[in-house]
Design an enzyme around this catalytic site. Sequence first.
Site, PDB file in Angstrom:
ATOM      1  N   GLY A   1      39.383   6.053  27.792  1.00  0.00           N
ATOM      2  CA  GLY A   1      39.937   5.735  28.304  1.00  0.00           C
ATOM      3  C   GLY A   1      40.075   6.502  29.725  1.00  0.00           C
ATOM      4  O   GLY A   1      39.506   5.850  30.348  1.00  0.00           O
TER       5      GLY A   1
ATOM      6  N   THR B   1      45.929   8.773  31.507  1.00  0.00           N
ATOM      7  CA  THR B   1      45.506   9.143  30.364  1.00  0.00           C
ATOM      8  C   THR B   1      44.804  10.708  30.718  1.00  0.00           C
ATOM      9  O   THR B   1      44.924  11.450  29.775  1.00  0.00           O
ATOM     10  CB  THR B   1      45.470   7.905  29.545  1.00  0.00           C
ATOM     11  OG1 THR B   1      45.976   7.028  29.732  1.00  0.00           O
ATOM     12  CG2 THR B   1      45.136   8.428  28.032  1.00  0.00           C
TER      13      THR B   1
ATOM     14  N   GLU C   1      35.936  10.820  28.651  1.00  0.00           N
ATOM     15  CA  GLU C   1      34.914   9.621  28.603  1.00  0.00           C
ATOM     16  C   GLU C   1      35.989   8.707  29.335  1.00  0.00           C
ATOM     17  O   GLU C   1      36.422   7.782  29.300  1.00  0.00           O
ATOM     18  CB  GLU C   1      33.764   8.916  28.406  1.00  0.00           C
ATOM     19  CG  GLU C   1      33.265   9.640  26.691  1.00  0.00           C
ATOM     20  CD  GLU C   1      31.698  10.111  28.051  1.00  0.00           C
ATOM     21  OE1 GLU C   1      31.489   9.790  29.134  1.00  0.00           O
ATOM     22  OE2 GLU C   1      31.808  11.351  27.770  1.00  0.00           O
TER      23      GLU C   1
ATOM     24  N   GLU D   1      40.234   1.708  40.659  1.00  0.00           N
ATOM     25  CA  GLU D   1      39.582   1.347  39.530  1.00  0.00           C
ATOM     26  C   GLU D   1      39.775  -0.132  38.432  1.00  0.00           C
ATOM     27  O   GLU D   1      41.593   0.165  38.806  1.00  0.00           O
ATOM     28  CB  GLU D   1      39.173   1.678  37.914  1.00  0.00           C
ATOM     29  CG  GLU D   1      38.968   1.030  36.613  1.00  0.00           C
ATOM     30  CD  GLU D   1      38.545   2.236  35.328  1.00  0.00           C
ATOM     31  OE1 GLU D   1      39.357   2.532  34.735  1.00  0.00           O
ATOM     32  OE2 GLU D   1      37.030   2.047  34.610  1.00  0.00           O
TER      33      GLU D   1
END
Length: 485
Positions: free
Chosen positions: A231, A235, A253, A389
């Site tokens: 995610g 988080t 990841e 991102e």
Amino acid sequence: MFVTGMQKILNYIGGQHTEPLTGRYLQNINPAEGKPYSLVPDSDATDVQQAVEAAQQAFNAWATMPPEKRCAILLRIADLIDRNTEQLALAESTDQGKPLKLARAVDIPRASLNMRFFATAAIHFASEAHITGSEAVNYTLRTPVGVVGCISPWNLPLYLFTWKIAPALAAGCTVVAKPSELTPMTAYLFSKLCTEAGLPHGVLNIVHGLGPKAGQAIVEHPGIPAISFTGGTATGKKIAATAAPMFKKLSLELGGKNPNIVFADCDFDLAVRTSIQAAFSNQGEICLCGSRIFVERSLYQKFTDAFVQQTRGLTVGDPLDEQTRIGALVSEAHLNKVLGYIDLARQEGGTILTGGKQVRPGGRCAHGYFVEPTVISGLSETCRTNQEEIFGPVVTIIPFDSEEEALHMANSTPYGLSATVWTTNLTRAHRVAAQIHSGIIWINCWLFRDLRTPFGGMKQSGVGREGGWEALRFFTEARNVCVKL
Ligand code: TXE
């Protein structure tokens, strides 16, 4: 198998499909239409507790089952995925907004491959022995770690859900899993396939619901010693902060801001064509997308012209239409995030070479969350647009003058997930690959995967490696047994 209308998705606990204990549901939105089409359980810690108990009860029998039997059951699930590809692809596309064609060609076949790969890995898994001269034999005993938590995101829902649970099940763990609340349908359909395949009750438990509630309850649960998560980086930080004081095993990841470096000696047509895929596949909602394109100055104008022209040829629209290349973004909040970044790029002095606007395709998709594929030039590698991102169909394009400059810019973000390099110079390809701070470097290709290879990120793209033996090792506890000769 797939029912339209306001279908109720259910939890899967102890082999039963159950309502959340609170009786509360969330709306599951179809992002192409911008309206709810099903209901997803709003589970909380009490549902997680039930799931953990079911997984604990199932653990001994599953952990000690001969690997051949575990393998056979997991292979049956893979076969059922294959047989239900069309329904699963439709559910994946309806939940996520991606083109149905893509779900059919990539997401669902890869989900089946995940199950198949780890099913057979279960029977090949071996551990090491070390002969210490003539004095001792040390051997490594690997046993399943216990009940594990698998938390997956919304961008490749069934593909990443199976990527997490398959190695856990193959290693002999039982699982409490939570798919994203934005894309729960394929995990629900998958749970029905597990029943059909004869997966023993309680081996896989699926608790649906919100991240900060159901997800957090999984991370906090003292009966779960390992968490595998894919995610966002924010988080991931929260999960790490919760899990670290409990000394849980963690595989994280997280996000990416991946460089796509194009040298002037590349195979031009292949580089342009594949860079388009790397930029815009799945609406740019893949953590491995190449969102920062660096082009050697002597090729910059030619590459940019061709890239922009091909971008303009991508059809944005109804995910069910076979011509569609760019479907809907996953949610209204995500649409606003992506549009916000396009505005930011303008404020930072960027030039929008193509795209930049929301699209309203009309018909059933009139209220969907669509954005034009967008190419931006004129930004420095240090601005926020090039550091954060975006996770949408938005790429930037920047010229470079030397290999050193390309590497410097490629490595300039807090992320380090993947990179692509385009060159026909073999020596340079290896030299550059060794200097990029990313977990995966693709040379003259993108998204090519061999499931035996380690997968994961450097820096803020995550910790731990998944794939192949790395994943099976993560889900096992290693003991060294030293036998004195
Ligand atoms: O993902 P979250 P979000 C990136 C992308 C995106 C951003 C935020 O940039 O815009 O992350 O996306 C569960 N404890 N990626 O916020 O929250 C959640 O329910 C336990 C990159 O939608 O990370 C879901 O199941 N679990 C990424 C899962 O975490 C929690 C893919 C992922 O959702 C939790 C997705 C908590 N406290 C987004 N909070 C990639 N690496 O591919 C949330 N969750």
